[in-house]
Motif scaffolding. Structure first.
Motif, PDB file in Angstrom:
ATOM      1  N   GLY A 142       0.810  -1.218   0.000  1.00  0.00           N
ATOM      2  CA  GLY A 142       0.000   0.000   0.000  1.00  0.00           C
ATOM      3  C   GLY A 142       0.843   1.267   0.000  1.00  0.00           C
ATOM      4  O   GLY A 142       0.316   2.378   0.110  1.00  0.00           O
ATOM      5  N   ALA A 143       2.168   1.123  -0.135  1.00  0.00           N
ATOM      6  CA  ALA A 143       3.066   2.280  -0.119  1.00  0.00           C
ATOM      7  C   ALA A 143       2.951   3.067  -1.418  1.00  0.00           C
ATOM      8  O   ALA A 143       2.715   2.488  -2.484  1.00  0.00           O
ATOM      9  CB  ALA A 143       4.506   1.823   0.080  1.00  0.00           C
ATOM     10  N   PRO A 144       3.126   4.383  -1.370  1.00  0.00           N
ATOM     11  CA  PRO A 144       3.149   5.169  -2.599  1.00  0.00           C
ATOM     12  C   PRO A 144       4.349   4.777  -3.448  1.00  0.00           C
ATOM     13  O   PRO A 144       5.420   4.466  -2.923  1.00  0.00           O
ATOM     14  CB  PRO A 144       3.261   6.616  -2.106  1.00  0.00           C
ATOM     15  N   VAL A 145       4.153   4.774  -4.752  1.00  0.00           N
ATOM     16  CA  VAL A 145       5.222   4.421  -5.686  1.00  0.00           C
ATOM     17  C   VAL A 145       5.695   5.681  -6.390  1.00  0.00           C
ATOM     18  O   VAL A 145       4.906   6.367  -7.038  1.00  0.00           O
ATOM     19  CB  VAL A 145       4.743   3.390  -6.726  1.00  0.00           C
ATOM     20  N   VAL A 146       6.966   5.994  -6.264  1.00  0.00           N
ATOM     21  CA  VAL A 146       7.543   7.152  -6.941  1.00  0.00           C
ATOM     22  C   VAL A 146       8.357   6.648  -8.131  1.00  0.00           C
ATOM     23  O   VAL A 146       9.376   5.970  -7.948  1.00  0.00           O
ATOM     24  CB  VAL A 146       8.441   7.973  -6.002  1.00  0.00           C
ATOM     25  N   PRO A 147       7.918   6.945  -9.368  1.00  0.00           N
ATOM     26  CA  PRO A 147       8.695   6.527 -10.534  1.00  0.00           C
ATOM     27  C   PRO A 147       9.973   7.357 -10.644  1.00  0.00           C
ATOM     28  O   PRO A 147       9.982   8.547 -10.339  1.00  0.00           O
ATOM     29  CB  PRO A 147       7.746   6.801 -11.704  1.00  0.00           C
ATOM     30  N   ARG A 165      33.402   6.530 -15.070  1.00  0.00           N
ATOM     31  CA  ARG A 165      33.887   7.640 -15.874  1.00  0.00           C
ATOM     32  C   ARG A 165      33.097   8.893 -15.497  1.00  0.00           C
ATOM     33  O   ARG A 165      32.045   8.811 -14.884  1.00  0.00           O
ATOM     34  CB  ARG A 165      33.698   7.332 -17.361  1.00  0.00           C
ATOM     35  N   VAL A 166      33.601  10.033 -15.879  1.00  0.00           N
ATOM     36  CA  VAL A 166      32.905  11.288 -15.600  1.00  0.00           C
ATOM     37  C   VAL A 166      32.036  11.650 -16.801  1.00  0.00           C
ATOM     38  O   VAL A 166      32.536  11.770 -17.919  1.00  0.00           O
ATOM     39  CB  VAL A 166      33.902  12.427 -15.305  1.00  0.00           C
ATOM     40  N   SER A 167      30.746  11.803 -16.558  1.00  0.00           N
ATOM     41  CA  SER A 167      29.805  12.144 -17.621  1.00  0.00           C
ATOM     42  C   SER A 167      28.549  12.725 -16.973  1.00  0.00           C
ATOM     43  O   SER A 167      28.170  12.308 -15.865  1.00  0.00           O
ATOM     44  CB  SER A 167      29.443  10.891 -18.433  1.00  0.00           C
ATOM     45  N   PRO A 168      27.893  13.686 -17.605  1.00  0.00           N
ATOM     46  CA  PRO A 168      26.679  14.284 -17.027  1.00  0.00           C
ATOM     47  C   PRO A 168      25.572  13.247 -16.853  1.00  0.00           C
ATOM     48  O   PRO A 168      25.402  12.352 -17.687  1.00  0.00           O
ATOM     49  CB  PRO A 168      26.289  15.346 -18.063  1.00  0.00           C
ATOM     50  N   ILE A 169      24.819  13.373 -15.753  1.00  0.00           N
ATOM     51  CA  ILE A 169      23.702  12.467 -15.505  1.00  0.00           C
ATOM     52  C   ILE A 169      22.474  13.262 -15.075  1.00  0.00           C
ATOM     53  O   ILE A 169      22.578  14.406 -14.637  1.00  0.00           O
ATOM     54  CB  ILE A 169      24.038  11.422 -14.420  1.00  0.00           C
ATOM     55  N   GLY A 170      21.329  12.636 -15.206  1.00  0.00           N
ATOM     56  CA  GLY A 170      20.085  13.257 -14.770  1.00  0.00           C
ATOM     57  C   GLY A 170      19.263  12.287 -13.951  1.00  0.00           C
ATOM     58  O   GLY A 170      19.284  11.069 -14.182  1.00  0.00           O
ATOM     59  N   ILE A 171      18.549  12.796 -12.954  1.00  0.00           N
ATOM     60  CA  ILE A 171      17.676  11.985 -12.103  1.00  0.00           C
ATOM     61  C   ILE A 171      16.357  12.725 -11.970  1.00  0.00           C
ATOM     62  O   ILE A 171      16.323  13.868 -11.495  1.00  0.00           O
ATOM     63  CB  ILE A 171      18.270  11.762 -10.704  1.00  0.00           C
ATOM     64  N   ARG A 172      15.272  12.072 -12.376  1.00  0.00           N
ATOM     65  CA  ARG A 172      13.953  12.697 -12.276  1.00  0.00           C
ATOM     66  C   ARG A 172      13.036  11.814 -11.435  1.00  0.00           C
ATOM     67  O   ARG A 172      12.908  10.607 -11.684  1.00  0.00           O
ATOM     68  CB  ARG A 172      13.327  12.890 -13.663  1.00  0.00           C
ATOM     69  N   PHE A 173      12.425  12.417 -10.415  1.00  0.00           N
ATOM     70  CA  PHE A 173      11.472  11.713  -9.562  1.00  0.00           C
ATOM     71  C   PHE A 173      10.072  12.198  -9.912  1.00  0.00           C
ATOM     72  O   PHE A 173       9.781  13.395  -9.832  1.00  0.00           O
ATOM     73  CB  PHE A 173      11.780  11.987  -8.083  1.00  0.00           C
ATOM     74  N   GLY A 174       9.204  11.282 -10.294  1.00  0.00           N
ATOM     75  CA  GLY A 174       7.854  11.648 -10.686  1.00  0.00           C
ATOM     76  C   GLY A 174       6.911  11.760  -9.503  1.00  0.00           C
ATOM     77  O   GLY A 174       7.274  11.470  -8.357  1.00  0.00           O
ATOM     78  N   ALA A 175       5.700  12.166  -9.790  1.00  0.00           N
ATOM     79  CA  ALA A 175       4.680  12.281  -8.754  1.00  0.00           C
ATOM     80  C   ALA A 175       4.330  10.894  -8.209  1.00  0.00           C
ATOM     81  O   ALA A 175       4.292   9.911  -8.956  1.00  0.00           O
ATOM     82  CB  ALA A 175       3.433  12.944  -9.322  1.00  0.00           C
ATOM     83  N   PRO A 176       4.078  10.783  -6.896  1.00  0.00           N
ATOM     84  CA  PRO A 176       3.747   9.483  -6.295  1.00  0.00           C
ATOM     85  C   PRO A 176       2.479   8.880  -6.911  1.00  0.00           C
ATOM     86  O   PRO A 176       1.516   9.592  -7.201  1.00  0.00           O
ATOM     87  CB  PRO A 176       3.539   9.816  -4.819  1.00  0.00           C
ATOM     88  N   LEU A 177       2.501   7.582  -7.093  1.00  0.00           N
ATOM     89  CA  LEU A 177       1.356   6.838  -7.603  1.00  0.00           C
ATOM     90  C   LEU A 177       0.744   6.050  -6.453  1.00  0.00           C
ATOM     91  O   LEU A 177       1.459   5.399  -5.690  1.00  0.00           O
ATOM     92  CB  LEU A 177       1.788   5.876  -8.721  1.00  0.00           C
ATOM     93  N   VAL A 195      -0.879  -2.751 -12.560  1.00  0.00           N
ATOM     94  CA  VAL A 195      -0.105  -1.795 -11.765  1.00  0.00           C
ATOM     95  C   VAL A 195       1.307  -1.663 -12.332  1.00  0.00           C
ATOM     96  O   VAL A 195       1.839  -0.552 -12.468  1.00  0.00           O
ATOM     97  CB  VAL A 195      -0.055  -2.249 -10.286  1.00  0.00           C
ATOM     98  N   THR A 196       1.915  -2.783 -12.668  1.00  0.00           N
ATOM     99  CA  THR A 196       3.265  -2.762 -13.227  1.00  0.00           C
ATOM    100  C   THR A 196       3.316  -1.961 -14.518  1.00  0.00           C
ATOM    101  O   THR A 196       4.218  -1.138 -14.722  1.00  0.00           O
ATOM    102  CB  THR A 196       3.770  -4.196 -13.482  1.00  0.00           C
ATOM    103  N   ASP A 197       2.336  -2.172 -15.407  1.00  0.00           N
ATOM    104  CA  ASP A 197       2.313  -1.446 -16.679  1.00  0.00           C
ATOM    105  C   ASP A 197       2.130   0.052 -16.458  1.00  0.00           C
ATOM    106  O   ASP A 197       2.723   0.871 -17.181  1.00  0.00           O
ATOM    107  CB  ASP A 197       1.200  -1.989 -17.566  1.00  0.00           C
ATOM    108  N   GLU A 198       1.332   0.420 -15.460  1.00  0.00           N
ATOM    109  CA  GLU A 198       1.136   1.840 -15.171  1.00  0.00           C
ATOM    110  C   GLU A 198       2.428   2.472 -14.647  1.00  0.00           C
ATOM    111  O   GLU A 198       2.773   3.605 -15.007  1.00  0.00           O
ATOM    112  CB  GLU A 198       0.009   2.022 -14.154  1.00  0.00           C
ATOM    113  N   ILE A 199       3.139   1.730 -13.818  1.00  0.00           N
ATOM    114  CA  ILE A 199       4.412   2.229 -13.293  1.00  0.00           C
ATOM    115  C   ILE A 199       5.423   2.398 -14.416  1.00  0.00           C
ATOM    116  O   ILE A 199       6.131   3.414 -14.499  1.00  0.00           O
ATOM    117  CB  ILE A 199       4.949   1.274 -12.208  1.00  0.00           C
TER     118      ILE A 199
END
Length: 222
Positions: A142-147, A165-177, A195-199
Motif C-alpha cells: 500500500g506504499a506510494p510508488v515514486v517513478p 567515468r565522468v559524464s553528465p547524468i540526470g535523475i527525475r522523480f515523478g509524482a507518487p502513484l 499496476v506494473t504497466d502503469e508504473i
C-alpha cells in the motif's frame, strides 16, 4: 550514522564531479514507506539514487558483494552496507520470492525501498517490460510508488566497465502513484500486471526512452 555521513560526503563529491540534474525530489514523502521504481542503465544506479535522496534508501544487491574474501571483500561489504543494500541471492524462484519478502519488510519498517522492474540493466538504452514483482510490492504494501528516471548513468559505467567515468547524468522523480485502492475487482495476476504497466508508463514518460516492447532476457538468464 555511517549511512548519513557517507551520504553527505558522497553526495557532495558526486554533485561536484558529475553535476547531476536532479528534478522532483519534493515528490518523495518525507516519512513513511516509499517504493522507488526506476529504470536501470548502469551498476552505478544503485549509488546515484541513494546519494541523491535525502532519506535512507534500501535496495537489493547480490549476496556475492557481501561475501568476497580479503580486504577487497571487506571493503565491498562495508560500502554496500553503508549505502543501504540488502543482500539477496539470485537464480531460483525461491530466491525471487525471498527478495520480494525482503522488500516488503523494508516497506513495513517505514523505509524507502528501490526496485528496478526491468530486472537488470538495459543492454541498449531502451526501456524493457516490467516484471510484476513491483506490482506485488505496491499492492501488498500500500506504499506510494515514486517513478524514477535515470539518464546518462550508462556512460558513467557501461556494462563490463570496471571503473567509473565522468559524464553528465540526470535523475527525475515523478509524482507518487497510489495503488492502495481501485484494483479489488481484478484477480491477483491481472492486478499486478496492470499496476506494473502503469508504473512502467510513468517511468517511460519521465525518461523518454524507447519502449522495447519485450522483457529483458538478461534478467531471466541472471
Amino acid at each position: 550514522m555511517i549511512y548519513d555521513t557517507l551520504r553527505v560526503i558522497g553526495s557532495a563529491l558526486g554533485r561536484m564531479v558529475y553535476r547531476p540534474a536532479i528534478e522532483g525530489l519534493g515528490n518523495i514523502p518525507r516519512s513513511g514507506p516509499v517504493l522507488l521504481a526506476s529504470n536501470h542503465l548502469s551498476f552505478s544506479d544503485s549509488v546515484v539514487i541513494p546519494l541523491a535522496v535525502p532519506r535512507r534508501v534500501r535496495f537489493l544487491a547480490k549476496a556475492e558483494y557481501f561475501e568476497g574474501p580479503g580486504v577487497k571483500g571487506r571493503l565491498s561489504k562495508a560500502a554496500f552496507t553503508a549505502l543501504g543494500a540488502v543482500p539477496v541471492r539470485r537464480g531460483s524462484g525461491r530466491d525471487a520470492v525471498d527478495a520480494l519478502e525482503l522488500g516488503l519488510r523494508v516497506l513495513k519498517d517505514g523505509e524507502i525501498f528501490t526496485i528496478y522492474p526491468e530486472g537488470t540493466r538495459s543492454p541498449d538504452g531502451r526501456l524493457y517490460r516490467g516484471r510484476t514483482g513491483v506490482g506485488h510490492l505496491a499492492l501488498t504494501s500500500g506504499a506510494p510508488v515514486v517513478p524514477v528516471a535515470l539518464t546518462g548513468t550508462e556512460r558513467i559505467q557501461p556494462i563490463g566497465a570496471r571503473l567509473p567515468r565522468v559524464s553528465p547524468i540526470g535523475i527525475r522523480f515523478g509524482a507518487p502513484l497510489d495503488f492502495s485502492t481501485g484494483y479489488g475487482h481484478l484477480k491477483t495476476g491481472p492486478a499486478r500486471r496492470a499496476v506494473t504497466d502503469e508504473i512502467m508508463a510513468a517511468i517511460r514518460s519521465l525518461s523518454g526512452q524507447q519502449d522495447a516492447g519485450a522483457y529483458n532476457d538478461r534478467a531471466r538468464a541472471a
